[in-house]
Design a protein around this motif. Sequence first.
Motif, PDB file in Angstrom:
ATOM      1  N   THR A 179      38.320  -6.263 -25.616  1.00 53.55           N
ATOM      2  CA  THR A 179      38.116  -5.309 -25.961  1.00 53.55           C
ATOM      3  C   THR A 179      37.284  -4.748 -27.609  1.00 53.55           C
ATOM      4  O   THR A 179      38.054  -5.501 -28.412  1.00 53.55           O
ATOM      5  N   GLY A 180      36.328  -4.485 -27.931  1.00 49.48           N
ATOM      6  CA  GLY A 180      35.771  -3.825 -28.864  1.00 49.48           C
ATOM      7  C   GLY A 180      34.074  -4.863 -28.970  1.00 49.48           C
ATOM      8  O   GLY A 180      33.279  -4.554 -30.196  1.00 49.48           O
ATOM      9  N   ILE A 181      34.160  -5.701 -27.558  1.00 44.38           N
ATOM     10  CA  ILE A 181      32.618  -6.676 -28.248  1.00 44.38           C
ATOM     11  C   ILE A 181      32.071  -5.327 -27.554  1.00 44.38           C
ATOM     12  O   ILE A 181      31.776  -5.393 -26.627  1.00 44.38           O
ATOM     13  N   ASN A 182      30.509  -5.185 -28.576  1.00 39.65           N
ATOM     14  CA  ASN A 182      29.938  -3.486 -28.052  1.00 39.65           C
ATOM     15  C   ASN A 182      28.543  -4.276 -28.626  1.00 39.65           C
ATOM     16  O   ASN A 182      28.129  -5.158 -29.617  1.00 39.65           O
ATOM     17  N   LYS A 183      27.053  -3.117 -28.765  1.00 37.57           N
ATOM     18  CA  LYS A 183      26.032  -3.569 -28.886  1.00 37.57           C
ATOM     19  C   LYS A 183      26.199  -3.832 -30.323  1.00 37.57           C
ATOM     20  O   LYS A 183      25.212  -3.764 -31.660  1.00 37.57           O
ATOM     21  N   THR A 184      27.274  -2.920 -31.180  1.00 37.07           N
ATOM     22  CA  THR A 184      27.231  -2.596 -32.812  1.00 37.07           C
ATOM     23  C   THR A 184      27.416  -4.000 -33.165  1.00 37.07           C
ATOM     24  O   THR A 184      27.261  -4.264 -34.066  1.00 37.07           O
ATOM     25  N   PHE A 185      28.555  -4.597 -32.585  1.00 36.75           N
ATOM     26  CA  PHE A 185      29.282  -5.840 -32.745  1.00 36.75           C
ATOM     27  C   PHE A 185      28.121  -6.833 -32.875  1.00 36.75           C
ATOM     28  O   PHE A 185      28.014  -7.746 -33.490  1.00 36.75           O
ATOM     29  N   LEU A 186      27.682  -7.271 -31.615  1.00 33.67           N
ATOM     30  CA  LEU A 186      26.250  -8.071 -32.270  1.00 33.67           C
ATOM     31  C   LEU A 186      25.325  -7.829 -32.497  1.00 33.67           C
ATOM     32  O   LEU A 186      24.710  -8.938 -33.587  1.00 33.67           O
ATOM     33  N   VAL A 187      25.032  -6.719 -32.842  1.00 31.90           N
ATOM     34  CA  VAL A 187      23.936  -5.945 -34.351  1.00 31.90           C
ATOM     35  C   VAL A 187      24.481  -6.657 -35.302  1.00 31.90           C
ATOM     36  O   VAL A 187      23.858  -7.183 -35.872  1.00 31.90           O
ATOM     37  N   LYS A 188      25.265  -5.962 -35.307  1.00 28.74           N
ATOM     38  CA  LYS A 188      26.466  -6.766 -37.212  1.00 28.74           C
ATOM     39  C   LYS A 188      26.377  -8.423 -37.133  1.00 28.74           C
ATOM     40  O   LYS A 188      26.353  -9.225 -37.933  1.00 28.74           O
ATOM     41  N   LEU A 189      26.498  -9.100 -35.814  1.00 28.99           N
ATOM     42  CA  LEU A 189      26.218 -11.001 -35.565  1.00 28.99           C
ATOM     43  C   LEU A 189      25.333 -11.085 -35.528  1.00 28.99           C
ATOM     44  O   LEU A 189      24.770 -12.248 -37.154  1.00 28.99           O
ATOM     45  N   LEU A 190      24.084 -10.699 -35.804  1.00 30.11           N
ATOM     46  CA  LEU A 190      22.365 -11.135 -35.519  1.00 30.11           C
ATOM     47  C   LEU A 190      22.669 -10.901 -37.228  1.00 30.11           C
ATOM     48  O   LEU A 190      21.994 -11.518 -38.186  1.00 30.11           O
ATOM     49  N   PHE A 191      23.235  -9.340 -37.943  1.00 25.54           N
ATOM     50  CA  PHE A 191      22.925  -9.298 -39.573  1.00 25.54           C
ATOM     51  C   PHE A 191      23.067 -10.255 -40.112  1.00 25.54           C
ATOM     52  O   PHE A 191      22.833 -10.783 -41.428  1.00 25.54           O
ATOM     53  N   ASP A 192      24.348 -10.321 -39.652  1.00 28.32           N
ATOM     54  CA  ASP A 192      25.125 -11.967 -40.735  1.00 28.32           C
ATOM     55  C   ASP A 192      24.900 -13.297 -40.409  1.00 28.32           C
ATOM     56  O   ASP A 192      24.932 -13.484 -41.559  1.00 28.32           O
ATOM     57  N   ASN A 193      24.233 -13.329 -39.345  1.00 29.35           N
ATOM     58  CA  ASN A 193      23.264 -14.383 -39.450  1.00 29.35           C
ATOM     59  C   ASN A 193      21.823 -14.500 -40.157  1.00 29.35           C
ATOM     60  O   ASN A 193      22.038 -15.831 -41.481  1.00 29.35           O
ATOM     61  N   PHE A 194      21.693 -13.305 -40.297  1.00 32.54           N
ATOM     62  CA  PHE A 194      20.324 -13.194 -41.112  1.00 32.54           C
ATOM     63  C   PHE A 194      20.560 -13.644 -42.274  1.00 32.54           C
ATOM     64  O   PHE A 194      19.953 -14.050 -43.930  1.00 32.54           O
ATOM     65  N   MET A 195      22.032 -12.338 -43.240  1.00 38.00           N
ATOM     66  CA  MET A 195      22.097 -12.940 -44.474  1.00 38.00           C
ATOM     67  C   MET A 195      22.619 -14.162 -44.394  1.00 38.00           C
ATOM     68  O   MET A 195      22.633 -14.790 -45.822  1.00 38.00           O
ATOM     69  N   ASP A 196      23.266 -15.383 -44.373  1.00 37.87           N
ATOM     70  CA  ASP A 196      23.874 -16.464 -43.985  1.00 37.87           C
ATOM     71  C   ASP A 196      22.634 -16.958 -44.924  1.00 37.87           C
ATOM     72  O   ASP A 196      22.625 -17.534 -45.235  1.00 37.87           O
ATOM     73  N   HIS A 197      21.459 -16.805 -44.082  1.00 37.66           N
ATOM     74  CA  HIS A 197      19.638 -17.554 -44.381  1.00 37.66           C
ATOM     75  C   HIS A 197      19.565 -17.151 -45.621  1.00 37.66           C
ATOM     76  O   HIS A 197      19.463 -18.084 -46.913  1.00 37.66           O
ATOM     77  N   VAL A 198      19.741 -15.790 -45.845  1.00 41.72           N
ATOM     78  CA  VAL A 198      19.514 -15.528 -47.288  1.00 41.72           C
ATOM     79  C   VAL A 198      19.874 -15.534 -48.355  1.00 41.72           C
ATOM     80  O   VAL A 198      20.165 -16.547 -49.210  1.00 41.72           O
ATOM     81  N   ARG A 199      21.587 -16.422 -48.298  1.00 41.00           N
ATOM     82  CA  ARG A 199      22.233 -16.423 -49.310  1.00 41.00           C
ATOM     83  C   ARG A 199      22.171 -18.066 -49.494  1.00 41.00           C
ATOM     84  O   ARG A 199      22.384 -18.158 -50.627  1.00 41.00           O
ATOM     85  N   LYS A 200      22.203 -18.577 -48.747  1.00 38.71           N
ATOM     86  CA  LYS A 200      21.358 -20.629 -49.131  1.00 38.71           C
ATOM     87  C   LYS A 200      19.712 -20.378 -48.920  1.00 38.71           C
ATOM     88  O   LYS A 200      19.687 -21.435 -49.242  1.00 38.71           O
ATOM     89  N   GLY A 201      19.320 -19.121 -49.775  1.00 45.31           N
ATOM     90  CA  GLY A 201      18.310 -19.576 -50.125  1.00 45.31           C
ATOM     91  C   GLY A 201      17.306 -19.527 -49.637  1.00 45.31           C
ATOM     92  O   GLY A 201      16.531 -19.737 -50.809  1.00 45.31           O
ATOM     93  N   LYS A 202      17.202 -20.062 -48.127  1.00 46.65           N
ATOM     94  CA  LYS A 202      16.054 -20.040 -47.776  1.00 46.65           C
ATOM     95  C   LYS A 202      14.680 -18.808 -48.002  1.00 46.65           C
ATOM     96  O   LYS A 202      14.799 -17.508 -48.198  1.00 46.65           O
ATOM     97  N   ASP A 203      13.679 -19.113 -48.062  1.00 50.89           N
ATOM     98  CA  ASP A 203      12.466 -18.169 -48.293  1.00 50.89           C
ATOM     99  C   ASP A 203      11.608 -17.334 -46.793  1.00 50.89           C
ATOM    100  O   ASP A 203      11.475 -18.482 -46.086  1.00 50.89           O
ATOM    101  N   LEU A 204      12.484 -16.348 -46.329  1.00 49.94           N
ATOM    102  CA  LEU A 204      12.927 -16.015 -45.232  1.00 49.94           C
ATOM    103  C   LEU A 204      10.850 -14.522 -45.140  1.00 49.94           C
ATOM    104  O   LEU A 204      10.851 -14.131 -44.156  1.00 49.94           O
ATOM    105  N   TYR A 205      10.106 -14.837 -46.375  1.00 51.12           N
ATOM    106  CA  TYR A 205       8.823 -14.237 -45.771  1.00 51.12           C
ATOM    107  C   TYR A 205       8.214 -13.750 -45.197  1.00 51.12           C
ATOM    108  O   TYR A 205       7.729 -12.681 -44.571  1.00 51.12           O
TER     109      TYR A 205
END
Length: 197
Positions: free
Chosen positions: A52-78
Amino acid sequence: MLTLKSWTGLFQRGGADTDIYQTVKVRAPRDYFDRADAFLEDIVYTSQEELTGINKTFLVKLLFDNFMDHVRKGKDLYTYILQLRSKFGGIVASANTNERPNGGTVPGFQWGLSFQEGHSDSAAYLTLNVRLHPAETNRMRVFFDDMNWKHHQALNMDMNELLSLLFIEFITELRNGLTEATKEEIVAAIVHKWEEQ
Protein backbone atom coordinates in the motif's frame (compact mmCIF):
# COMPACT_ATOMS: atom_id res chain seq x y z
CA MET A 1 19.62 6.81 -18.45
CA LEU A 2 21.33 7.87 -15.24
CA THR A 3 22.90 4.84 -13.63
CA LEU A 4 20.43 3.26 -11.26
CA LYS A 5 23.12 1.92 -8.99
CA SER A 6 22.94 1.78 -5.22
CA TRP A 7 19.22 2.45 -5.00
CA THR A 8 18.97 0.96 -1.54
CA GLY A 9 21.69 3.29 -0.27
CA LEU A 10 19.46 6.25 -1.03
CA PHE A 11 17.06 5.47 1.75
CA GLN A 12 19.30 5.52 4.79
CA ARG A 13 18.07 8.95 5.81
CA GLY A 14 15.56 8.65 8.60
CA GLY A 15 13.25 10.73 10.67
CA ALA A 16 10.03 12.49 9.85
CA ASP A 17 10.24 16.14 9.02
CA THR A 18 7.50 18.52 10.04
CA ASP A 19 8.62 21.32 7.69
CA ILE A 20 6.30 22.53 4.96
CA TYR A 21 6.88 20.69 1.72
CA GLN A 22 7.03 22.29 -1.70
CA THR A 23 5.01 20.91 -4.59
CA VAL A 24 6.67 20.12 -7.90
CA LYS A 25 4.53 19.34 -10.93
CA VAL A 26 5.49 16.41 -13.15
CA ARG A 27 3.82 16.64 -16.55
CA ALA A 28 3.71 13.91 -19.14
CA PRO A 29 1.36 12.32 -21.66
CA ARG A 30 -1.28 10.06 -20.13
CA ASP A 31 0.30 6.90 -21.59
CA TYR A 32 3.50 7.52 -19.58
CA PHE A 33 1.45 7.51 -16.40
CA ASP A 34 -0.43 4.42 -17.55
CA ARG A 35 2.90 2.63 -18.16
CA ALA A 36 4.10 3.64 -14.68
CA ASP A 37 0.91 2.19 -13.19
CA ALA A 38 1.45 -1.08 -15.05
CA PHE A 39 5.07 -1.28 -13.85
CA LEU A 40 4.01 -0.69 -10.25
CA GLU A 41 1.19 -3.24 -10.54
CA ASP A 42 3.75 -5.78 -11.78
CA ILE A 43 5.89 -5.08 -8.72
CA VAL A 44 2.95 -5.66 -6.39
CA TYR A 45 1.99 -8.81 -8.28
CA THR A 46 5.48 -10.33 -8.29
CA SER A 47 6.19 -9.44 -4.67
CA GLN A 48 2.88 -11.02 -3.63
CA GLU A 49 2.50 -8.30 -0.99
CA GLU A 50 -0.07 -5.56 -0.69
CA LEU A 51 2.52 -2.72 -0.81
CA THR A 52 0.00 0.00 0.00
CA GLY A 53 1.30 3.44 -0.94
CA ILE A 54 3.45 2.42 -3.88
CA ASN A 55 2.25 4.75 -6.62
CA LYS A 56 3.50 7.14 -9.31
CA THR A 57 4.40 9.83 -6.77
CA PHE A 58 6.47 7.28 -4.90
CA LEU A 59 8.23 6.33 -8.15
CA VAL A 60 9.01 9.93 -9.11
CA LYS A 61 10.40 10.55 -5.63
CA LEU A 62 12.69 7.54 -6.07
CA LEU A 63 13.93 8.89 -9.40
CA PHE A 64 14.55 12.29 -7.83
CA ASP A 65 16.35 10.73 -4.83
CA ASN A 66 18.58 8.80 -7.24
CA PHE A 67 19.42 12.02 -9.09
CA MET A 68 20.08 13.83 -5.78
CA ASP A 69 22.43 11.05 -4.73
CA HIS A 70 24.56 11.76 -7.81
CA VAL A 71 24.43 15.52 -7.12
CA ARG A 72 25.53 15.06 -3.52
CA LYS A 73 28.44 12.90 -4.67
CA GLY A 74 29.62 15.85 -6.75
CA LYS A 75 29.07 14.34 -10.17
CA ASP A 76 28.99 16.82 -13.05
CA LEU A 77 25.58 16.16 -14.53
CA TYR A 78 25.57 19.09 -16.95
CA THR A 79 26.06 16.91 -20.05
CA TYR A 80 23.50 14.42 -18.78
CA ILE A 81 20.92 17.21 -18.33
CA LEU A 82 21.63 18.54 -21.82
CA GLN A 83 21.16 15.03 -23.22
CA LEU A 84 17.89 14.65 -21.30
CA ARG A 85 16.63 17.93 -22.70
CA SER A 86 17.80 17.00 -26.20
CA LYS A 87 16.06 13.61 -26.16
CA PHE A 88 12.87 14.48 -24.31
CA GLY A 89 12.74 18.27 -24.31
CA GLY A 90 10.32 18.35 -27.23
CA ILE A 91 7.69 16.98 -24.88
CA VAL A 92 8.36 19.63 -22.26
CA ALA A 93 8.92 22.50 -24.70
CA SER A 94 5.49 22.19 -26.24
CA ALA A 95 3.80 22.01 -22.85
CA ASN A 96 2.88 25.69 -22.88
CA THR A 97 1.05 25.41 -26.18
CA ASN A 98 -2.00 23.50 -27.25
CA GLU A 99 -0.40 22.60 -30.57
CA ARG A 100 -0.65 19.05 -31.70
CA PRO A 101 2.61 17.62 -33.02
CA ASN A 102 3.09 16.66 -36.65
CA GLY A 103 2.99 12.96 -37.40
CA GLY A 104 6.15 11.12 -36.44
CA THR A 105 7.27 13.61 -33.81
CA VAL A 106 7.34 13.24 -30.06
CA PRO A 107 3.89 14.10 -28.69
CA GLY A 108 3.69 17.48 -27.03
CA PHE A 109 1.66 17.99 -23.95
CA GLN A 110 -0.64 20.50 -22.37
CA TRP A 111 0.00 21.98 -18.95
CA GLY A 112 -3.60 21.42 -17.93
CA LEU A 113 -6.11 18.64 -18.12
CA SER A 114 -8.30 20.38 -20.70
CA PHE A 115 -9.53 18.36 -23.62
CA GLN A 116 -10.13 19.80 -27.03
CA GLU A 117 -12.98 18.67 -29.21
CA GLY A 118 -11.90 16.05 -31.70
CA HIS A 119 -8.99 14.74 -29.62
CA SER A 120 -9.18 11.37 -27.97
CA ASP A 121 -8.54 10.74 -24.31
CA SER A 122 -5.32 8.91 -25.21
CA ALA A 123 -3.80 12.22 -26.32
CA ALA A 124 -4.44 13.82 -22.91
CA TYR A 125 -1.65 15.00 -20.68
CA LEU A 126 -1.65 14.74 -16.92
CA THR A 127 0.05 16.52 -14.05
CA LEU A 128 1.33 14.70 -10.99
CA ASN A 129 2.04 16.74 -7.86
CA VAL A 130 5.10 15.60 -5.91
CA ARG A 131 5.93 17.07 -2.53
CA LEU A 132 9.61 17.75 -1.84
CA HIS A 133 11.25 18.97 1.31
CA PRO A 134 12.43 22.61 1.05
CA ALA A 135 16.02 21.46 1.72
CA GLU A 136 15.83 19.26 -1.39
CA THR A 137 14.49 22.01 -3.62
CA ASN A 138 17.07 24.43 -2.22
CA ARG A 139 19.85 21.90 -2.94
CA MET A 140 18.65 21.63 -6.52
CA ARG A 141 18.59 25.43 -6.92
CA VAL A 142 22.20 25.47 -5.74
CA PHE A 143 23.01 22.66 -8.16
CA PHE A 144 21.50 24.59 -11.08
CA ASP A 145 23.40 27.74 -10.04
CA ASP A 146 26.65 25.75 -9.80
CA MET A 147 26.11 24.26 -13.26
CA ASN A 148 25.42 27.72 -14.71
CA TRP A 149 28.54 29.13 -13.03
CA LYS A 150 30.82 26.27 -14.03
CA HIS A 151 29.68 25.97 -17.63
CA HIS A 152 29.03 29.67 -18.27
CA GLN A 153 25.72 28.87 -19.89
CA ALA A 154 22.39 29.01 -18.13
CA LEU A 155 20.41 25.79 -18.05
CA ASN A 156 17.19 27.75 -17.47
CA MET A 157 15.68 24.68 -15.85
CA ASP A 158 13.32 24.42 -12.92
CA MET A 159 12.32 21.50 -10.74
CA ASN A 160 9.12 20.89 -12.71
CA GLU A 161 11.08 20.35 -15.91
CA LEU A 162 13.78 18.25 -14.24
CA LEU A 163 11.37 15.82 -12.59
CA SER A 164 9.26 15.61 -15.74
CA LEU A 165 12.36 14.75 -17.79
CA LEU A 166 13.54 12.14 -15.26
CA PHE A 167 10.10 10.51 -15.26
CA ILE A 168 9.80 10.55 -19.06
CA GLU A 169 13.29 9.10 -19.43
CA PHE A 170 12.57 6.31 -16.94
CA ILE A 171 9.32 5.31 -18.63
CA THR A 172 11.02 5.41 -22.04
CA GLU A 173 13.80 3.15 -20.77
CA LEU A 174 11.21 0.87 -19.18
CA ARG A 175 9.41 0.58 -22.52
CA ASN A 176 12.70 -0.10 -24.30
CA GLY A 177 13.41 -2.90 -21.82
CA LEU A 178 15.57 -2.67 -18.74
CA THR A 179 18.18 -5.34 -18.13
CA GLU A 180 16.98 -7.99 -15.71
CA ALA A 181 19.63 -6.97 -13.16
CA THR A 182 18.61 -3.30 -13.30
CA LYS A 183 14.93 -4.18 -13.04
CA GLU A 184 15.57 -6.43 -10.04
CA GLU A 185 17.60 -3.68 -8.37
CA ILE A 186 14.84 -1.13 -8.89
CA VAL A 187 12.16 -3.51 -7.64
CA ALA A 188 14.25 -4.38 -4.58
CA ALA A 189 14.80 -0.68 -3.84
CA ILE A 190 11.11 0.12 -4.18
CA VAL A 191 10.12 -2.73 -1.87
CA HIS A 192 12.90 -1.79 0.59
CA LYS A 193 11.73 1.83 0.70
CA TRP A 194 8.15 0.71 1.21
CA GLU A 195 9.21 -1.55 4.10
CA GLU A 196 10.96 1.40 5.77
CA GLN A 197 7.72 3.38 5.87
